[in-house]
Structure formats: C-alpha cells, structure tokens
Design a protein around this motif. Structure first.
Motif, PDB file in Angstrom:
ATOM      1  N   SER A  10       0.835  -1.210   0.000  1.00 26.65           N
ATOM      2  CA  SER A  10       0.000   0.000   0.000  1.00 26.65           C
ATOM      3  C   SER A  10       0.865   1.253   0.000  1.00 26.65           C
ATOM      4  CB  SER A  10      -0.935  -0.002   1.221  1.00 26.65           C
ATOM      5  OG  SER A  10      -1.816  -1.098   1.185  1.00 26.65           O
ATOM      6  N   GLY A  11       1.953   1.227   0.767  1.00 27.64           N
ATOM      7  CA  GLY A  11       2.869   2.365   0.777  1.00 27.64           C
ATOM      8  C   GLY A  11       3.544   2.553  -0.566  1.00 27.64           C
ATOM      9  N   LEU A  12       3.921   1.441  -1.200  1.00 27.62           N
ATOM     10  CA  LEU A  12       4.556   1.515  -2.510  1.00 27.62           C
ATOM     11  C   LEU A  12       3.595   2.069  -3.556  1.00 27.62           C
ATOM     12  CD1 LEU A  12       7.162   0.885  -4.010  1.00 27.62           C
ATOM     13  CD2 LEU A  12       6.271  -1.398  -4.493  1.00 27.62           C
ATOM     14  N   GLN A  13       2.319   1.775  -3.393  1.00 25.31           N
ATOM     15  CA  GLN A  13       1.317   2.296  -4.313  1.00 25.31           C
ATOM     16  C   GLN A  13       1.267   3.822  -4.239  1.00 25.31           C
ATOM     17  OE1 GLN A  13      -2.943   0.651  -5.652  1.00 25.31           O
ATOM     18  NE2 GLN A  13      -2.923   1.283  -3.536  1.00 25.31           N
ATOM     19  N   HIS A  14       1.411   4.374  -3.039  1.00 27.89           N
ATOM     20  CA  HIS A  14       1.447   5.830  -2.893  1.00 27.89           C
ATOM     21  C   HIS A  14       2.677   6.412  -3.588  1.00 27.89           C
ATOM     22  CE1 HIS A  14      -1.888   7.153  -0.350  1.00 27.89           C
ATOM     23  NE2 HIS A  14      -1.816   5.979   0.251  1.00 27.89           N
ATOM     24  N   VAL A  15       3.806   5.722  -3.469  1.00 26.31           N
ATOM     25  CA  VAL A  15       5.028   6.193  -4.119  1.00 26.31           C
ATOM     26  C   VAL A  15       4.857   6.168  -5.641  1.00 26.31           C
ATOM     27  CG1 VAL A  15       7.477   5.709  -4.496  1.00 26.31           C
ATOM     28  CG2 VAL A  15       6.497   5.465  -2.213  1.00 26.31           C
ATOM     29  N   ALA A  16       4.268   5.085  -6.145  1.00 30.21           N
ATOM     30  CA  ALA A  16       4.061   4.973  -7.593  1.00 30.21           C
ATOM     31  C   ALA A  16       3.167   6.089  -8.113  1.00 30.21           C
ATOM     32  CB  ALA A  16       3.454   3.614  -7.920  1.00 30.21           C
ATOM     33  N   LEU A  26      11.672  12.414   3.988  1.00 27.92           N
ATOM     34  CA  LEU A  26      11.800  13.064   5.298  1.00 27.92           C
ATOM     35  C   LEU A  26      10.605  13.970   5.574  1.00 27.92           C
ATOM     36  CD1 LEU A  26      15.601  14.060   5.343  1.00 27.92           C
ATOM     37  CD2 LEU A  26      14.516  12.012   6.284  1.00 27.92           C
ATOM     38  N   ALA A  27      10.182  14.726   4.564  1.00 25.82           N
ATOM     39  CA  ALA A  27       9.029  15.615   4.728  1.00 25.82           C
ATOM     40  C   ALA A  27       7.756  14.817   4.975  1.00 25.82           C
ATOM     41  CB  ALA A  27       8.875  16.498   3.483  1.00 25.82           C
ATOM     42  N   THR A  28       7.641  13.651   4.345  1.00 28.03           N
ATOM     43  CA  THR A  28       6.475  12.794   4.560  1.00 28.03           C
ATOM     44  C   THR A  28       6.443  12.273   5.994  1.00 28.03           C
ATOM     45  OG1 THR A  28       6.424  12.133   2.237  1.00 28.03           O
ATOM     46  CG2 THR A  28       5.294  10.692   3.789  1.00 28.03           C
ATOM     47  N   PHE A  29       7.605  11.934   6.533  1.00 26.85           N
ATOM     48  CA  PHE A  29       7.678  11.527   7.948  1.00 26.85           C
ATOM     49  C   PHE A  29       7.193  12.652   8.856  1.00 26.85           C
ATOM     50  CE2 PHE A  29      11.355   8.396   7.011  1.00 26.85           C
ATOM     51  CZ  PHE A  29      10.452   7.372   6.794  1.00 26.85           C
ATOM     52  N   ARG A  42      -0.512  14.730  10.846  1.00 26.67           N
ATOM     53  CA  ARG A  42      -0.795  13.339  11.222  1.00 26.67           C
ATOM     54  C   ARG A  42      -1.984  12.793  10.431  1.00 26.67           C
ATOM     55  NH1 ARG A  42       1.433  16.013  15.377  1.00 26.67           N
ATOM     56  NH2 ARG A  42       2.980  14.973  16.688  1.00 26.67           N
ATOM     57  N   LEU A  43      -2.006  13.152   9.164  1.00 25.94           N
ATOM     58  CA  LEU A  43      -2.970  12.645   8.193  1.00 25.94           C
ATOM     59  C   LEU A  43      -2.188  11.871   7.126  1.00 25.94           C
ATOM     60  CD1 LEU A  43      -5.246  15.804   7.679  1.00 25.94           C
ATOM     61  CD2 LEU A  43      -5.950  13.643   8.711  1.00 25.94           C
ATOM     62  N   PRO A  44      -2.849  10.994   6.379  1.00 21.92           N
ATOM     63  CA  PRO A  44      -2.133  10.215   5.354  1.00 21.92           C
ATOM     64  C   PRO A  44      -1.740  11.052   4.145  1.00 21.92           C
ATOM     65  CG  PRO A  44      -4.473   9.692   5.318  1.00 21.92           C
ATOM     66  CD  PRO A  44      -4.261  10.565   6.513  1.00 21.92           C
ATOM     67  N   PHE A  45      -0.764  11.936   4.359  1.00 22.90           N
ATOM     68  CA  PHE A  45      -0.287  12.852   3.334  1.00 22.90           C
ATOM     69  C   PHE A  45       1.107  12.469   2.854  1.00 22.90           C
ATOM     70  CE2 PHE A  45      -2.972  16.809   3.944  1.00 22.90           C
ATOM     71  CZ  PHE A  45      -3.278  16.908   2.606  1.00 22.90           C
ATOM     72  N   VAL A  46       1.313  12.460   1.562  1.00 25.04           N
ATOM     73  CA  VAL A  46       2.650  12.334   0.989  1.00 25.04           C
ATOM     74  C   VAL A  46       3.156  13.728   0.650  1.00 25.04           C
ATOM     75  CG1 VAL A  46       4.008  11.456  -0.932  1.00 25.04           C
ATOM     76  CG2 VAL A  46       2.214  10.044   0.051  1.00 25.04           C
ATOM     77  N   ASN A  47       4.379  14.028   1.038  1.00 20.89           N
ATOM     78  CA  ASN A  47       4.973  15.318   0.721  1.00 20.89           C
ATOM     79  C   ASN A  47       6.077  15.138  -0.316  1.00 20.89           C
ATOM     80  OD1 ASN A  47       3.401  16.409   2.852  1.00 20.89           O
ATOM     81  ND2 ASN A  47       4.962  17.967   3.195  1.00 20.89           N
ATOM     82  N   ILE A  76      -8.063   3.238   2.316  1.00 22.77           N
ATOM     83  CA  ILE A  76      -7.023   2.935   3.314  1.00 22.77           C
ATOM     84  C   ILE A  76      -6.596   4.263   3.916  1.00 22.77           C
ATOM     85  CG2 ILE A  76      -4.721   2.006   3.711  1.00 22.77           C
ATOM     86  CD1 ILE A  76      -5.154   0.122   1.396  1.00 22.77           C
ATOM     87  N   ARG A  77      -6.991   4.504   5.147  1.00 16.95           N
ATOM     88  CA  ARG A  77      -6.830   5.825   5.744  1.00 16.95           C
ATOM     89  C   ARG A  77      -5.646   5.913   6.707  1.00 16.95           C
ATOM     90  NH1 ARG A  77     -13.189   6.752   7.458  1.00 16.95           N
ATOM     91  NH2 ARG A  77     -14.086   6.464   5.377  1.00 16.95           N
ATOM     92  N   SER A  78      -4.927   4.841   6.895  1.00 21.36           N
ATOM     93  CA  SER A  78      -3.849   4.814   7.884  1.00 21.36           C
ATOM     94  C   SER A  78      -2.691   5.717   7.477  1.00 21.36           C
ATOM     95  CB  SER A  78      -3.338   3.381   8.057  1.00 21.36           C
ATOM     96  OG  SER A  78      -2.176   3.380   8.864  1.00 21.36           O
ATOM     97  N   ARG A  79      -2.316   6.613   8.373  1.00 22.51           N
ATOM     98  CA  ARG A  79      -1.167   7.470   8.104  1.00 22.51           C
ATOM     99  C   ARG A  79       0.129   6.669   8.115  1.00 22.51           C
ATOM    100  NH1 ARG A  79       0.834   9.934  13.346  1.00 22.51           N
ATOM    101  NH2 ARG A  79      -0.361   8.952  15.020  1.00 22.51           N
ATOM    102  N   TYR A  80       0.117   5.499   8.770  1.00 18.03           N
ATOM    103  CA  TYR A  80       1.321   4.683   8.819  1.00 18.03           C
ATOM    104  C   TYR A  80       1.614   4.033   7.468  1.00 18.03           C
ATOM    105  CZ  TYR A  80       0.738   5.444  13.785  1.00 18.03           C
ATOM    106  OH  TYR A  80       0.596   6.043  15.009  1.00 18.03           O
ATOM    107  N   VAL A  81       0.569   3.818   6.669  1.00 21.69           N
ATOM    108  CA  VAL A  81       0.772   3.326   5.306  1.00 21.69           C
ATOM    109  C   VAL A  81       1.540   4.369   4.499  1.00 21.69           C
ATOM    110  CG1 VAL A  81      -0.411   2.836   3.131  1.00 21.69           C
ATOM    111  CG2 VAL A  81      -1.188   1.754   5.241  1.00 21.69           C
ATOM    112  N   VAL A  82       1.136   5.628   4.625  1.00 20.83           N
ATOM    113  CA  VAL A  82       1.816   6.699   3.904  1.00 20.83           C
ATOM    114  C   VAL A  82       3.223   6.917   4.462  1.00 20.83           C
ATOM    115  CG1 VAL A  82       1.730   9.136   3.276  1.00 20.83           C
ATOM    116  CG2 VAL A  82      -0.364   7.787   3.288  1.00 20.83           C
TER     117      VAL A  82
END
Length: 449
Positions: free
Chosen positions: A9-15, A52-55, A67-72, A307-313
């Motif tokens: 799921s995290g890789l899908q966000h990166v893609a 790092l910004a996504t963390f 602390r929301l499922p945001f990619v930076n 999938i709303r988990s911020r930990y996935v992002v």
C-alpha cells in the motif's frame, strides 16, 4: 496493517506520486546543464527529502505534522521561478546554491507564519472546500492526459496510438480489478495496474530497463553537494510567493483529505500540517532538495482505496528515503512508462474531483448564493487549464499565483463566500432559495441547511 499489506500500500502511494517528485529536479537540472550523473544525484536527493518531509507530516512531533495520510514532495509551483533564477544567473554553477538559499528563507518564514495562516480555516465551509477539492482533481487530470501521450512532447510519436492504447489498457485493468476483485487486491488495484501495464508495454519497446542497469546500488545525498547556499533578495522574494501559493494549496489539500478520512482538519491540524510543509522545505536544501508540499494526487488514492492509515503513507515515505539512498531502487519506479502512469492517473485524479462533488452535495446548493459561488470559482480555477496563456500579460511573479487554478479558485471561493454569505445583507439572505438563472419562486417549504 500486516507488513506485506503495509509495504504494498505504501509503494502504491510512491508509484502515484513518483513522476511528480522527479519532474522538477529533471527540469531544473537540465536548465542548469547538469551531467547525467549529477542529474541522477539531484533526483535522488529530492526523493530523499520528500521521504523526510512525509515523515514530518504523517508521524510528526510536538506541534509539527497534520498526522494525516499525506505524501509530501517537491512542489511543481516552484519550477517556473527556479528556472527563471537559472536563466538570470551569470554563472550556472551558482544557480542551485541561490535556489537553495531562497528555499531556506522561504521555509523559515513560512514556518513562522503557519499558525496565522491556519486561522483562515473558518473561511472554508463545505461550499468552499467542495469547490477546491473539485478543482484539485480537475487541475490534475491534464497531468494524466499528458503522461498518457508519452514521455517527450517534442517527439514525433507523442500522442501516438501505441501510447494512448497503453494508457487505455492500464485504465481498463484498474477498472476490472476494482470491479471483479475483493479485499486487499481491490485496494491495491492501481499498483497492480501499473505492474500489468508495464509488462504489456514491453513488447512495444516502451519499457526501458536501462535506468536499472546504470544505477548505483548505494548513494547518499551529500549535504550542500552543489555548494553552500547563497542568499539573493530577488530569488528569495520569488520563492516566498511560491511558499504562499504552496501553503494555500496545502491548506486546501488538508481540508480535502480531512473530509475523505472523516476527520475534518481544524485550525490546529492545519497549523501543524503547514509547519511540517515549511520545516521540510527549510531542511530540504541541506540535502540538495527543493521546496516541499503536500501531494494532491495521493488524496485520490486514499479516496479510492479507503485505506486511511497514516502509517501506510509513512511507509511510503520510507520507500522514498530508501530510493534516495539507493539509486537502483529509485530506478525501478522509473521503469514504469509514462503512458501507463497516465492511465492510472485518470482514476486517481478523477477520484479527487468526485470527492469534491460529494462535498458540494452537502454544501447546500439549493441556495442560489452557493450555486453562484461554486459556478464562478470553478470558472476562475479552470482558466489556467483551458487557456494557459490567459495571464500572459501579467508579471512573472504574479503569474506564479494566477497560473495555479487551485490557488485562484480557492481565493475566489473564499472571497465570494464572504461577500454572499457573511458581509452585509449576505448573512440575512444566505438562506434564500431560488434558481440562479430564474426569477425567485415561493420555495419556503424547502428547508435551509
């Protein structure tokens, strides 16, 4: 989530956001005249700083991070002024240090302004947020259409039947997976569609595995690799304007994502999110990265997969850091052909627009005031998409704002909402219900919302 599901799921966000992260360094690096090796280094640095910004945004600390499922990642709003800085530099080797110095100052000033900027949240009721969310999706769709036509707009085969066919096949695969599968497979339909589309593209000679063969296994973005930052007033002012635009779009993105995950973003959340954006931007030049901002395209992925988990992002952020440290890993995503990304992008970005429409349904569009707010704001926001040269006579610094349909549409929606629903007789007439194009009728039986 279990480790495998978390990773995929995290890789899908990166893609979904990879092309948006690497495009700015590729454009700016080419303008500077960097060699292929240096260009790869700059791209890896931007991936590393995006992680790092996504963390900062997803995990956060103290009062930093929504602390929301945001990619930076690197904001595209800065590309035009950064290339202008490169063009004005007498020595091209000084261009990147000047850009880095301007980004640092803009990031620090933005961090200080974040709590004041966040107070604007009360000016974002559903009629405004729904309009802005819709504009985000509509503004991103041309990006997907551009990807679908091929990697090089100047090439003879740009927009060929092969490229468009690959985009269409990828889109159909994603739709079929969403329609006929269940559970986790359904949730990662976009990732599976990207893999399948890439495999389909191999016989057509579109898939290039060269980046994997040529990439190093290990690499680290050495601090200030291109030289110590330089501080020039004109460059600083230019990127401060970009920071304001970026903060406006990030505010809209946080409001949009808050609606989607059913955790509305309040003033405190927005302030924390803007601090993460601006702190990430201020620290990014240390590792040779550019200004960072929340990525709107990933909102569509959250809306579609649920999938709303911020930990996935955050896991996706980990992949970005890994790619920055391992150029070979970064090159794996680069293998995905641009038309394949375009086919998947239609689903992702269209989902964002659909989420905005869902919000507008709850905005009380039976009130003619609200219909006019939405109508005019959408029209203003769509101008840069349908007429890219509409503002050609304006100064470049002003065009940074005007050429962002999200920013102009957002400002228009906020101002019109104040005029029609809050100031003067607008507050008294906010509950009136008429059709905006017809004479008023007696509709007192319709409840006001």
């Amino acid at each position: 989530m279990p480790a495998l599901k978390m990773a995929t799921s995290g890789l899908q966000h990166v893609a979904a956001m990879y092309a948006g992260v690497v495009a700015p360094p590729l454009i700016v690096g080419a303008a500077v005249g960097l060699s292929a090796t240096e260009l790869t280094f700059l791209t890896g640095a931007c991936l590393f700083t995006a992680g790092l910004a996504t963390f900062l945004q997803t995990l956060g600390f103290w009062k930093i991070g929504a602390r929301l499922p945001f990619v930076n990642g690197v904001t595209f709003a800065g590309v035009a002024p950064m290339t202008a800085i490169v063009a004005s530099a007498k020595d091209k080797s000084d261009a990147l240090p000047v850009i880095f110095g301007a980004v640092i100052v803009a990031g620090v000033l933005g961090f200080i302004a974040a709590p004041f900027f966040s107070k604007a949240v009360r000016f974002f009721p559903p009629v405004v947020t729904g309009t802005v969310i819709t504009l985000i999706g509509v503004s991103l769709l041309p990006v997907a259409f551009g990807w679908a036509q091929g990697p090089n707009p100047m090439a003879d085969d740009y927009g060929s039947r092969t490229y468009l066919g690959l985009a269409a096949v990828t889109l159909v695969i994603v739709l079929l997976l969403r329609r006929f599968t269940r559970g986790f497979v359904k949730q990662i339909a976009v990732l599976l569609g990207l893999v399948a589309g890439t495999l389909v593209a191999i016989p057509f000679g579109v898939t290039d595995f060269g980046p994997v063969a040529d990439a190093d296994v290990v690499g680290f973005p050495t601090p200030f690799h291109f030289g110590a930052p330089q501080f020039q007033l004109a460059a600083i002012l230019s990127l401060c304007v970009v920071m304001v635009v970026s903060m406006t779009e990030s505010t809209a993105d946080m409001l949009a994502l808050g609606e989607i995950v059913e955790r509305p973003a309040d003033e405190r959340t927005i302030a924390a999110g803007l601090r993460a954006d601006t702190l990430g931007s201020a620290l990014s030049p240390l590792f040779n990265g550019f200004m960072c901002s929340a990525f709107a395209q990933n909102i569509g992925l959250v809306a579609m997969t649920r999938i709303r988990s911020r930990y996935v992002v955050a896991t996706g952020g980990g992949f970005l850091v890994l790619m920055g440290l391992c150029p070979m890993a970064a090159s794996l995503i680069a293998v995905v052909p641009r038309p394949v990304l375009g086919g998947a992008g239609v689903v992702l970005f269209g989902s964002v627009a659909a989420s905005g429409i869902q919000t507008l349904v709850r905005a009380g569009l039976e009130k003619d005031n609200n219909v006019l707010i939405v109508a005019v704001s959408l029209a203003v926001g769509i101008i840069p998409i349908t007429a890219p040269e509409f503002y050609h006579a304006f100064p470049q610094t002003v065009r940074i704002v005007l050429d962002s349909g999200i920013s102009t549409g957002c400002v228009a929606a906020v101002v019109l909402n104040l005029v029609f629903n809050h100031l003067g007789r607008g507050r008294e007439n906010a509950g009136e219900v008429t059709h905006p194009m017809e004479a008023g009728e007696d509709l007192t039986a319709v409840p006001a919302h």
